[in-house]
Write a protein that holds these residues in place. Structure first.
Motif, PDB file in Angstrom:
ATOM      1  N   ALA A   1      32.933   7.007 -13.753  1.00 40.72           N
ATOM      2  CA  ALA A   1      33.733   6.630 -12.582  1.00 40.72           C
ATOM      3  C   ALA A   1      35.168   6.361 -13.028  1.00 40.72           C
ATOM      4  CB  ALA A   1      33.129   5.416 -11.895  1.00 40.72           C
ATOM      5  N   GLY A   2      35.303   5.716 -14.170  1.00 40.93           N
ATOM      6  CA  GLY A   2      36.633   5.404 -14.695  1.00 40.93           C
ATOM      7  C   GLY A   2      37.436   6.637 -15.053  1.00 40.93           C
ATOM      8  N   THR A   3      36.802   7.607 -15.728  1.00 47.51           N
ATOM      9  CA  THR A   3      37.567   8.796 -16.120  1.00 47.51           C
ATOM     10  C   THR A   3      37.789   9.737 -14.941  1.00 47.51           C
ATOM     11  OG1 THR A   3      35.500   9.762 -16.879  1.00 47.51           O
ATOM     12  CG2 THR A   3      36.924   8.891 -18.577  1.00 47.51           C
ATOM     13  N   ASN A   4      36.967   9.589 -13.880  1.00 47.38           N
ATOM     14  CA  ASN A   4      37.118  10.499 -12.748  1.00 47.38           C
ATOM     15  C   ASN A   4      37.848   9.880 -11.557  1.00 47.38           C
ATOM     16  OD1 ASN A   4      35.864  13.185 -13.303  1.00 47.38           O
ATOM     17  ND2 ASN A   4      34.127  11.909 -13.839  1.00 47.38           N
ATOM     18  N   GLY A   5      38.590   8.815 -11.799  1.00 45.92           N
ATOM     19  CA  GLY A   5      39.446   8.299 -10.733  1.00 45.92           C
ATOM     20  C   GLY A   5      38.804   7.306  -9.775  1.00 45.92           C
ATOM     21  N   GLY A   6      37.562   6.867 -10.032  1.00 51.72           N
ATOM     22  CA  GLY A   6      37.004   5.766  -9.250  1.00 51.72           C
ATOM     23  C   GLY A   6      36.329   6.142  -7.949  1.00 51.72           C
ATOM     24  N   ALA A   7      36.848   5.566  -6.843  1.00 48.55           N
ATOM     25  CA  ALA A   7      36.129   5.584  -5.566  1.00 48.55           C
ATOM     26  C   ALA A   7      35.710   6.976  -5.071  1.00 48.55           C
ATOM     27  CB  ALA A   7      36.959   4.892  -4.508  1.00 48.55           C
ATOM     28  N   ALA A   8      36.581   7.962  -5.213  1.00 46.83           N
ATOM     29  CA  ALA A   8      36.240   9.291  -4.689  1.00 46.83           C
ATOM     30  C   ALA A   8      35.017   9.837  -5.428  1.00 46.83           C
ATOM     31  CB  ALA A   8      37.426  10.238  -4.849  1.00 46.83           C
ATOM     32  N   PHE A   9      34.988   9.624  -6.733  1.00 48.83           N
ATOM     33  CA  PHE A   9      33.835  10.039  -7.542  1.00 48.83           C
ATOM     34  C   PHE A   9      32.574   9.314  -7.075  1.00 48.83           C
ATOM     35  CE2 PHE A   9      31.036   8.897 -11.064  1.00 48.83           C
ATOM     36  CZ  PHE A   9      30.736  10.125 -11.639  1.00 48.83           C
ATOM     37  N   ILE A  10      32.714   8.017  -6.829  1.00 46.40           N
ATOM     38  CA  ILE A  10      31.551   7.217  -6.436  1.00 46.40           C
ATOM     39  C   ILE A  10      31.008   7.667  -5.084  1.00 46.40           C
ATOM     40  CG2 ILE A  10      30.791   4.868  -5.846  1.00 46.40           C
ATOM     41  CD1 ILE A  10      32.761   3.855  -7.942  1.00 46.40           C
ATOM     42  N   LEU A  11      31.931   7.989  -4.198  1.00 50.19           N
ATOM     43  CA  LEU A  11      31.520   8.460  -2.881  1.00 50.19           C
ATOM     44  C   LEU A  11      30.728   9.766  -3.004  1.00 50.19           C
ATOM     45  CD1 LEU A  11      32.184   7.175  -0.156  1.00 50.19           C
ATOM     46  CD2 LEU A  11      33.842   9.005   0.190  1.00 50.19           C
ATOM     47  N   LEU A  12      31.253  10.692  -3.795  1.00 52.41           N
ATOM     48  CA  LEU A  12      30.538  11.951  -4.018  1.00 52.41           C
ATOM     49  C   LEU A  12      29.162  11.690  -4.605  1.00 52.41           C
ATOM     50  CD1 LEU A  12      33.262  14.264  -5.610  1.00 52.41           C
ATOM     51  CD2 LEU A  12      32.004  14.674  -3.486  1.00 52.41           C
TER      52      LEU A  12
ATOM     53  N   LEU B   1      27.309   9.065  -4.327  1.00 56.12           N
ATOM     54  CA  LEU B   1      26.390   8.518  -3.320  1.00 56.12           C
ATOM     55  C   LEU B   1      25.875   9.605  -2.385  1.00 56.12           C
ATOM     56  CD1 LEU B   1      28.196   5.175  -2.369  1.00 56.12           C
ATOM     57  CD2 LEU B   1      26.132   5.471  -3.749  1.00 56.12           C
ATOM     58  N   VAL B   2      26.797  10.479  -1.959  1.00 57.66           N
ATOM     59  CA  VAL B   2      26.386  11.567  -1.072  1.00 57.66           C
ATOM     60  C   VAL B   2      25.351  12.447  -1.769  1.00 57.66           C
ATOM     61  CG1 VAL B   2      27.205  13.691   0.042  1.00 57.66           C
ATOM     62  CG2 VAL B   2      28.543  11.582   0.226  1.00 57.66           C
ATOM     63  N   PHE B   3      25.596  12.756  -3.040  1.00 57.41           N
ATOM     64  CA  PHE B   3      24.663  13.626  -3.764  1.00 57.41           C
ATOM     65  C   PHE B   3      23.299  12.961  -3.942  1.00 57.41           C
ATOM     66  CE2 PHE B   3      28.503  15.773  -5.951  1.00 57.41           C
ATOM     67  CZ  PHE B   3      28.708  16.535  -4.812  1.00 57.41           C
ATOM     68  N   VAL B   4      23.316  11.653  -4.220  1.00 57.91           N
ATOM     69  CA  VAL B   4      22.034  10.959  -4.392  1.00 57.91           C
ATOM     70  C   VAL B   4      21.203  11.107  -3.132  1.00 57.91           C
ATOM     71  CG1 VAL B   4      20.947   8.676  -4.522  1.00 57.91           C
ATOM     72  CG2 VAL B   4      22.745   9.290  -6.144  1.00 57.91           C
ATOM     73  N   PHE B   5      21.815  10.800  -1.991  1.00 59.78           N
ATOM     74  CA  PHE B   5      21.002  10.728  -0.784  1.00 59.78           C
ATOM     75  C   PHE B   5      20.750  12.082  -0.139  1.00 59.78           C
ATOM     76  CE2 PHE B   5      22.185   6.329  -1.500  1.00 59.78           C
ATOM     77  CZ  PHE B   5      20.910   5.774  -1.445  1.00 59.78           C
TER      78      PHE B   5
ATOM     79  N   VAL C   1      14.995  16.569  -4.215  1.00 61.30           N
ATOM     80  CA  VAL C   1      14.545  17.013  -5.536  1.00 61.30           C
ATOM     81  C   VAL C   1      13.475  16.051  -6.060  1.00 61.30           C
ATOM     82  CG1 VAL C   1      15.209  17.474  -7.929  1.00 61.30           C
ATOM     83  CG2 VAL C   1      16.767  18.088  -6.078  1.00 61.30           C
ATOM     84  N   MET C   2      13.682  14.766  -5.814  1.00 62.24           N
ATOM     85  CA  MET C   2      12.716  13.786  -6.315  1.00 62.24           C
ATOM     86  C   MET C   2      11.355  13.964  -5.632  1.00 62.24           C
ATOM     87  SD  MET C   2      12.946   9.660  -6.684  1.00 62.24           S
ATOM     88  CE  MET C   2      14.238   9.427  -7.830  1.00 62.24           C
TER      89      MET C   2
ATOM     90  N   LEU D   1      31.202  18.276 -10.202  1.00 64.02           N
ATOM     91  CA  LEU D   1      30.048  18.557 -11.063  1.00 64.02           C
ATOM     92  C   LEU D   1      29.641  17.311 -11.855  1.00 64.02           C
ATOM     93  CD1 LEU D   1      27.970  20.575 -12.092  1.00 64.02           C
ATOM     94  CD2 LEU D   1      29.595  21.316 -13.830  1.00 64.02           C
ATOM     95  N   ASP D   2      30.630  16.554 -12.312  1.00 66.91           N
ATOM     96  CA  ASP D   2      30.317  15.305 -13.017  1.00 66.91           C
ATOM     97  C   ASP D   2      29.532  14.346 -12.119  1.00 66.91           C
ATOM     98  OD1 ASP D   2      31.214  15.699 -15.565  1.00 66.91           O
ATOM     99  OD2 ASP D   2      33.165  14.748 -15.285  1.00 66.91           O
ATOM    100  N   ALA D   3      29.932  14.274 -10.847  1.00 68.31           N
ATOM    101  CA  ALA D   3      29.251  13.370  -9.919  1.00 68.31           C
ATOM    102  C   ALA D   3      27.821  13.844  -9.667  1.00 68.31           C
ATOM    103  CB  ALA D   3      30.019  13.273  -8.596  1.00 68.31           C
ATOM    104  N   LEU D   4      27.653  15.150  -9.525  1.00 69.09           N
ATOM    105  CA  LEU D   4      26.300  15.694  -9.325  1.00 69.09           C
ATOM    106  C   LEU D   4      25.450  15.436 -10.568  1.00 69.09           C
ATOM    107  CD1 LEU D   4      24.422  17.413  -7.456  1.00 69.09           C
ATOM    108  CD2 LEU D   4      25.099  19.380  -8.824  1.00 69.09           C
TER     109      LEU D   4
END
Ligand code: PHE
Length: 446
Positions: free
Chosen positions: A33-44, A46-50, A56-57, A215-218
């Motif tokens: 999250a730190g290297t990818n700029g924080g909130a936008a990465f986290i949002l992605l 979360l979207v990918f998780v749900f 997939v699970m 891709l990092d977020a995924l």
């Protein structure tokens, strides 16, 4: 010998959550999250998780339970005579490549536990803490020794078997870890200057998003939920036929995600308050947390507890990775469990040595521009796992088909699951998930 099963429903959830919650949440998530700029990465993320990961699970879980076999055996059982076993093989390879660097970070955790016992976290000078981390990971023998200890303990628990080993250790430790991370998070957000860290976590700057970030977020979503590498297939194969697959999966994903977010809150506000660079990289947590402990009442004792439990959380994840390899070797080649454990660990250890030394003497050896550690990290999280997930949903959507899907998720009609939910989930498994993963991977890799 018959196959073991998890003891009860709570045991399954604990084992799944134990696999999911680990260094991925507390170490990898904050630094990415730190290297990818924080909130936008986290949002992605979360979207990918749900949206993408939960289907997939379900798919992995149902493949495991329906077949009652290891990651490769599962495909052989459900699609005899086909080439689908390759997907399982990919999972075994992914598990090995994750263990290669995961065990090294597990070793760092032990190292920090030892340092905590020596009450060395009384400094609040970033340069000293950075130096301490750099020195710990870059020397030759110490990190190798700690990695070896971590792998040996992983092997020990896996040897004890599913019920006695995996279930027993996880049950007590996970809630305790949760409590400790919350304590640290409370200290972190109340530090003077913490506000900048909080807005870094929650105020998205979409201009920071690149195809690599996506891709990092995924990859992080897959990594954190232990997906695409045969873990959930393997654990699913030990689950009794009356287990509620959807409920257990959803609860696992929810717990894991909550954990990651709280870990973010424990680390990032402090990073800003102390003036550490958020893009510090893999050392972020190991530099920031000791700094926090130096400023908490009873911080010395809390640090011991924290690193001990972080180590337990890492072990409950690494055992699920080793179990993929061990179940495969012992079932497909009919080798005794003990020998499979030995062979699995020996294979992993060779790669772990490379990963550990890549932080020091082998730093200049590069594959595709990455050192060994980063290479195995990226290879598993950004390629093997999403690719595995992609193939797994294709398998369920097109090869197993709707009937098998429905009969597993409803336990042959015994559970009542809303039809719209089943329809939507199957639609997602067939179209949305594979398409999205495919596009993200192609964009990120090409
Ligand atoms: N999910 C674990 C973590 O967050 C890592 C892991 C990945 C475990 C893949 C098993 C399989 O630490």
């Amino acid at each position: 010998m018959g196959r073991e099963n998890f003891g009860n429903r709570f045991g399954v959830l604990v084992a799944m959550a134990g696999s999911a919650v680990g260094l991925g949440n507390l170490w990898r998530f904050p630094y990415l999250a730190g290297t990818n700029g924080g909130a936008a990465f986290i949002l992605l993320y979360l979207v990918f998780v749900f949206i993408l990961c939960i289907p997939v699970m379900y798919s992995e879980f149902l493949i495991g339970r329906r077949s009652g076999a290891n990651a490769i055996g599962a495909f052989k059982t459900l699609a005899p005579g086909s080439k689908w076993g390759i997907v399982g093989l990919l999972g075994v390879l992914a598990s090995i490549s994750i263990l290669a660097f995961y065990s090294v970070v597990g070793g760092w955790t032990i190292d920090y536990m030892v340092k905590a016992f020596q009450f060395r976290f009384t400094v609040t000078d970033n340069a000293v803490l950075e130096g301490m981390f750099a020195e710990s990971i870059s020397s030759v023998y110490e990190p190798l020794l700690y990695t070896a200890v971590f792998l040996a303990l992983t092997a020990f628990v896996v040897l004890a078997g599913v019920k006695n080993g995996i279930e027993k250790y996880t049950k007590v430790m996970m809630p305790l870890l949760f409590l400790l991370v919350i304590i640290v998070a409370i200290r972190s957000v109340t530090l003077p200057g913490a506000a900048a860290g909080i807005s870094f976590l929650f105020k998205p700057d979409f201009s920071a998003i690149t195809t690599d970030t996506v891709l990092d977020a995924l990859g992080q979503a897959f990594f954190s939920l232990s997906l695409g590498c045969g873990c959930v297939i393997t654990y699913g194969s030990y689950v009794k036929k009356d287990e509620h697959i959807m409920k257990t999966s959803a609860m696992t994903a929810a717990a894991d995600t909550l954990f990651a977010l709280i870990a973010g809150l424990a680390v990032m506000p402090a990073v800003f308050a102390f003036g550490i660079s958020p893009s510090e990289g893999p050392g972020l947590v190991f530099i920031t947390l000791p700094h926090i402990f130096a400023q908490i009442p009873f911080g010395g004792v809390l640090a011991i507890l924290f690193f001990f439990i972080l180590f337990i959380a890492a072990i409950t994840s690494s055992i699920s990775l080793l179990e993929v390899v061990v179940a495969y070797l012992s079932e497909e080649f009919r080798i005794k469990r003990a020998w499979s454990v030995f062979a699995g660990v020996a294979g992993v250890a060779c790669l772990s040595v490379l990963c550990s030394l890549s932080q020091g003497v082998l730093a200049d050896v590069r594959i595709f521009g990455l050192n060994f550690f980063d290479f195995f990290d990226k290879l598993s999280a950004n390629i093997f796992m999403p690719l595995g997930g992609f193939l797994i949903v294709i398998f369920v959507g097109y090869k197993l088909g709707r009937k098998a899907f429905e009969s597993e998720l409803t336990n042959d009609g015994k559970l009542r699951v809303a039809t719209w939910l089943l329809n939507f989930t199957f639609f997602s498994i067939k179209y949305i998930t594979p398409l999205a993963i495919g596009v993200i991977m192609l964009n990120g890799l090409l």
